[in-house]
Design an enzyme around this catalytic site. Structure first.
Site: not given
Ligand code: NAP
Ligand code: MG
Length: 491
Positions: A195, A247-249, A252, A269, A303, A400
């Site tokens: 997804k 994605g976000s902590t 996660g 991650e 990230c 962050e």
């Molecule tokens: P996010 O809001 O956590 O979303 C990540 C993904 O998870 C999106 O596809 C999101 O869908 C989905 N999602 C949201 N709620 C969910 C749930 N309850 N169950 C399952 N999936 C769910 O993060 P983001 O704002 O897209 O990305 C930014 C974050 O990613 C930052 O915190 C960044 O540090 C982190 N990141 C980490 C790495 C690493 O390798 N450590 C790399 C890149 C980014 P929707 O977008 O459709 O809501």
């Protein structure tokens, strides 16, 4: 004695680069994208679609299907069938051929992918062209090479595939994150339900077209678009064997709670708050480029962004002067222009998050600096921003922000900067700038970070593992370490 004047480039003059926009004439985008399930694009059972827009213009690019529980169920069923009947029975050598084919097709269509990535997500074309897409192809090449060598990669451990991998990616590196996840899963012999993020689904859907073109057996890769709820249907599906999440902590943690007590394996991650540390013996000009690259690259939507800067007190003045001069020269604007350094913020929601943090920083008593720069009227933009007079406990130093905002502090000794750098809930990455190899080794062993760059920043390679400590997650992606979470072992 007169103070020695160092040679600095004068960025204060009024000249500008002539615009050099990348053409969009060669890209093929459909008006409407369905779900990619069992080798075909199928209408969503939900009957619903959502818009994906270009954040630099706020114009709609396409309608994209919203997968509900029944759609996710169909995708998992297709992945299970493909795993049982075909993919798990293929030799590693045959799997490798398909993965190489995907890699070559990405290379062939690299320009189209780069343009679509920049249109859908707002990142400068220079980055999607030179970083995101070539690295995505490189990951497929790299893992294709391992597909028939798993026994050599893990000698005497009898590596076996897991089954169906559920994969959820964020919006900051849409195509690269899809490659990080799909390539090792396939090489290890698993099938996939992926997804992509709601605001940047288009390159994953273009990748689905490549997967069709490469002739992968139906159902080996399924791509379901939607919001967070679609992701949670994957996480909670009983027939998924592994969750790979970037994605976000916050999300996660929700996922870890949901899969606790199940047999699902996981890699997480998550977020970061990297410290970029400049010692007095560092090559200052290179370090300033590294700071710029570390936090303003990709609008700070990274990230592992170097969002905290620690400067040794004796070189504070010169680093700050050079940093401000360099910031003045950054070009903010049209992501499609090859001169652009800082593109559009990915979404209105993220713009608000960043603007709120800038307000918080001011309220906390830190001093803000933003160079004068013209920004487009439409779209979502934030100028490069730095804060000085920051305290270690300030929210802008602990949380962050995920935008082009840098929090700066000074230090005197190695132990002081180590204590400060390690004092966050995160532990993803860090940077050290110094002339002394011994200092680098000392720092890398004591910094609680999964990745430490020395005299450089934000460099990636498919052979190198990537991942964090503490609230930055667990498990690694990239390299052999990235293959292991997609396998189980007898020994
Ligand atoms: P996010 O809001 O956590 O979303 C990540 C993904 O998870 C999106 O596809 C999101 O869908 C989905 N999602 C949201 N709620 C969910 C749930 N309850 N169950 C399952 N999936 C769910 O993060 P983001 O704002 O897209 O990305 C930014 C974050 O990613 C930052 O915190 C960044 O540090 C982190 N990141 C980490 C790495 C690493 O390798 N450590 C790399 C890149 C980014 P929707 O977008 O459709 O809501
Ligand atoms: Mg978009």
């Amino acid at each position: 004695m007169a103070k020695k004047k160092d040679i600095a480039i004068d960025y204060s003059s009024d000249w500008n680069f002539a615009p050099a926009p990348e053409s969009t004439a060669h890209i093929k985008l459909k008006k409407k994208y369905d779900l990619f399930i069992d080798g075909k694009f199928v209408k969503p059972k939900s009957g619903k679609y959502f818009e994906t827009i270009n954040p630099a213009t706020e114009e709609k690019l396409a309608d994209v299907a919203e997968a509900n529980k029944a759609d996710v169920d169909a995708a998992v069923k297709a992945a299970r069938k493909a795993y049982d009947n075909e993919w798990s029975k293929l030799s590693g050598k045959e799997r490798g051929k398909y993965i190489y084919r995907i890699a070559r097709l990405i290379q062939e269509k690299a320009r189209e992918f780069a343009v679509i990535e920049s249109l859908d997500g707002g990142k400068p074309i220079r980055e999607s062209r030179d970083i995101d897409i070539p690295l995505a192809a490189a990951h497929f090449f790299y893992y294709a090479g391992w597909a028939d060598k798993l026994e050599y990669a893990f000698p005497n451990r009898k590596p076996q595939s897991l089954g169906v991998a559920g994969q959820i990616t964020p919006w900051n590196f849409p195509m690269l994150m899809a490659a990080w996840k799909i390539a090792p899963a396939l090489a290890a012999g698993n099938t996939v339900v992926l997804k992509p993020a709601e605001t940047t689904p288009l390159t994953a859907l273009k990748l689905a077209e490549i997967i069709q073109e490469a002739g992968l057996p139906d159902g080996v890769v399924n791509i379901v678009t939607g919001y967070g709820e679609t992701g949670s249907h994957i996480v909670n599906h009983k027939d998924v064997d592994k969750i790979a999440f970037t994605g976000s902590t916050g999300v996660g943690k929700i996922i870890m709670k949901a899969i606790a007590g199940t047999n699902k394996k996981s890699t997480m991650e998550l977020g970061g708050k990297a410290a970029n540390i400049i010692f007095e013996d560092a090559p200052i000009d290179q370090a300033v480029e590294g700071i710029i690259n570390g936090i303003f690259f990709n609008q700070g939507h990274v990230c592992c962004a170097g969002s905290r800067l620690y400067i040794q007190e004796s070189v504070y003045d010169i680093v700050m002067r050079k940093l401000k001069d360099r910031m003045q020269a950054l070009v903010v604007g049209d992501p499609m222009d090859k001169n652009t350094d800082i593109g559009a913020i990915n979404s209105k929601k993220q713009l608000k998050v960043i603007e709120d943090y800038i307000k918080i920083g001011k309220k906390e008593g830190a001093t803000v600096y933003q160079p004068k720069c013209a920004m487009p009227k439409k779209g979502y933009w934030v100028p490069p921003t730095l804060f000085t007079d920051v305290a270690q406990s300030n929210r802008i130093s602990q949380e962050e922000i995920f935008g082009p905002v840098l929090a700066i502090q000074t230090f005197r000794t190695v132990s002081e900067v180590l204590a400060k750098a390690n004092n966050t809930p995160f532990g993803l990455s860090a940077g050290v700038w110094t002339d002394k190899g011994s200092k680098i080794f000392n720092m890398t062993t004591k910094l609680n970070a999964g990745i430490v760059w020395a005299n450089t920043f934000n460099k990636f390679d498919p052979a190198s593992p990537f991942g964090g400590y503490k609230e930055s997650g667990h498990g690694r992606e990239g390299g052999l370490h990235g293959l292991e979470p997609y396998l189980k072992f007898d020994a």
